[in-house]
Design a protein around this motif. Structure first.
Motif, PDB file in Angstrom:
ATOM      1  N   ARG A 179     -36.559  17.461-105.544  1.00  0.00           N
ATOM      2  CA  ARG A 179     -36.345  17.193-104.118  1.00  0.00           C
ATOM      3  C   ARG A 179     -36.670  15.722-103.857  1.00  0.00           C
ATOM      4  O   ARG A 179     -37.527  15.383-103.041  1.00  0.00           O
ATOM      5  CB  ARG A 179     -37.231  18.108-103.270  1.00  0.00           C
TER       6      ARG A 179
ATOM      7  N   MET B 107     -41.671  21.016 -99.479  1.00  0.00           N
ATOM      8  CA  MET B 107     -41.871  19.593 -99.733  1.00  0.00           C
ATOM      9  C   MET B 107     -42.230  18.851 -98.445  1.00  0.00           C
ATOM     10  O   MET B 107     -43.082  17.955 -98.453  1.00  0.00           O
ATOM     11  CB  MET B 107     -40.616  18.980-100.355  1.00  0.00           C
TER      12      MET B 107
ATOM     13  N   TRP C 269     -37.562  13.516-100.568  1.00  0.00           N
ATOM     14  CA  TRP C 269     -38.853  13.477 -99.888  1.00  0.00           C
ATOM     15  C   TRP C 269     -39.736  12.335-100.369  1.00  0.00           C
ATOM     16  O   TRP C 269     -40.705  11.972 -99.702  1.00  0.00           O
ATOM     17  CB  TRP C 269     -39.568  14.822-100.012  1.00  0.00           C
TER      18      TRP C 269
ATOM     19  N   THR D 194     -48.500  15.238-105.329  1.00  0.00           N
ATOM     20  CA  THR D 194     -47.308  15.580-104.556  1.00  0.00           C
ATOM     21  C   THR D 194     -46.062  14.972-105.182  1.00  0.00           C
ATOM     22  O   THR D 194     -45.003  15.609-105.246  1.00  0.00           O
ATOM     23  CB  THR D 194     -47.459  15.095-103.103  1.00  0.00           C
TER      24      THR D 194
ATOM     25  N   ILE E 114     -42.733  17.023-106.209  1.00  0.00           N
ATOM     26  CA  ILE E 114     -41.402  16.670-105.701  1.00  0.00           C
ATOM     27  C   ILE E 114     -40.430  16.466-106.858  1.00  0.00           C
ATOM     28  O   ILE E 114     -39.286  16.944-106.826  1.00  0.00           O
ATOM     29  CB  ILE E 114     -41.486  15.404-104.832  1.00  0.00           C
TER      30      ILE E 114
ATOM     31  N   TYR F 276     -46.948  25.135 -96.960  1.00  0.00           N
ATOM     32  CA  TYR F 276     -46.411  24.841 -98.290  1.00  0.00           C
ATOM     33  C   TYR F 276     -46.396  26.099 -99.154  1.00  0.00           C
ATOM     34  O   TYR F 276     -45.369  26.426 -99.780  1.00  0.00           O
ATOM     35  CB  TYR F 276     -47.254  23.762 -98.952  1.00  0.00           C
TER      36      TYR F 276
ATOM     37  N   THR G 219     -37.853  25.431-100.776  1.00  0.00           N
ATOM     38  CA  THR G 219     -38.461  24.200-101.277  1.00  0.00           C
ATOM     39  C   THR G 219     -38.335  23.039-100.290  1.00  0.00           C
ATOM     40  O   THR G 219     -39.147  22.118-100.312  1.00  0.00           O
ATOM     41  CB  THR G 219     -37.827  23.788-102.624  1.00  0.00           C
TER      42      THR G 219
END
Length: 315
Positions: free
Chosen positions: A84, A48, A87, A75, A79, A35, A44
């Motif tokens: 994103r 992610m 995910w 998390t 995100i 990560y 990214t």
């Protein structure tokens, strides 16, 4: 691209390999390195993927559920900040599972993502429905979820190596359970297929796999009325899970052994509470209380499960 640009992806792939050969609790930490490397290069997507895989790995490695819950919340914020949102579709089924185990009600569960159309997501969602129905011993939802999951399972692998191992493990246990309830040979064949797969993996990583294989073999022995062997294997599964620090699977092994001896149910209840699965522990407590007057010796339990003495061929 240069080495820096692909470092996150390379470390991520390496971590997946490590999880097959190194202790889960240690190998999973490398997802954080992946990560960090991906974020530093602006990748990214892999960042992610790595951070979601890390949270999934924490769950299956037996981390306290309160810790896993907080990691998933963090998390989720990451995100959303990186926009994103795809995910989230990989994270939400696990989030829902954690909250149900903890004891959250339906209003507290996150809604499914709008990006929920991928094949990989569909398999993930199916598996978590299967897992929860199994953990709470809901026969009809378990059977329906198993039919759905096994229709997809051979086509897609999970993001996390630990998740793939967990899927084979739990789907095999579900199949043994369904076989005992239905006496349908297709479930026995499926259970034995997953057990054979677990035996292959056990040669690669005793730390992560040994207790799982013992428990699957215990369920196999119980399903085919070899009660003495089942008892021995349940004890081995419990001891191995404890030694390798999988408290989630130690609790499960105690619980499944409880269908032979009530004392194991009491220890399962304690271990689920230690893991942080309060909702599961409370349901098990209700089951224990309702079963106190009905508990039979092993021979009585055998007859209740409609067992078949002859194991089928998996071919």
């Amino acid at each position: 691209p240069g080495a820096k640009e692909v470092a996150g992806e390379v470390i991520s792939i390496g971590t997946s390999v490590m999880c097959f050969v190194e202790p889960a609790q240690c190998a999973n930490e490398s997802h954080l390195l992946a990560y960090a490397a991906a974020m530093s290069s602006g990748d990214t997507r892999n960042a992610m993927m790595s951070i979601v895989a890390y949270g999934v790995g924490l769950f299956w490695a037996g981390e306290k559920l309160s810790v896993v819950r907080e990691k998933f919340a963090k998390t989720r914020r990451t995100i959303e900040k990186q926009n994103r949102l795809f995910w989230l579709s990989h994270q939400i089924p696990m989030e829902r599972t954690i909250l149900i185990l903890i004891g959250a009600d339906e209003s507290q569960l996150p809604e499914q993502s709008i990006h929920a159309g991928s094949i990989r997501f569909s398999l993930t969602e199916s598996f978590h429905k299967l897992y929860i129905s199994f953990m709470f011993r809901q026969y009809e939802p378990m059977r329906a979820s198993a039919e759905d999951y096994f229709s997809k399972e051979d086509n897609v692998w999970a993001l996390s190596t630990l998740a793939n191992t967990a899927r084979a493990f739990h789907s095999g246990l579900v199949a043994y359970w369904l076989y005992r309830k239905s006496n349908d040979q297709k479930w026995a064949r499926r259970a034995l297929k997953e057990t054979v797969l677990m035996k292959k993996w056990a040669h690669l990583n005793e730390w992560n796999i040994q207790n799982k294989l013992y428990l699957m073999e215990a369920e196999e022995a119980f399903s085919f009325e070899d009660i003495a062997r089942a008892k021995s294997l349940y004890e081995k599964a419990i001891s191995s899970a404890r030694e390798h620090r999988f408290i989630n699977e130690e609790a499960l092994a105690y619980e499944l052994a409880g269908y032979i001896s009530l004392k194991y149910f009491l220890q399962a209840h304690e271990k689920y509470n230690d893991w942080g699965a309060t909702g599961k522990a409370n349901e098990l407590h209700k089951f224990i209380m309702s079963s106190m007057d009905e508990c039979q010796p092993a021979s009585g339990l055998e007859s209740k499960h409609n067992l078949n003495n002859t194991p089928p061929s998996i071919l």
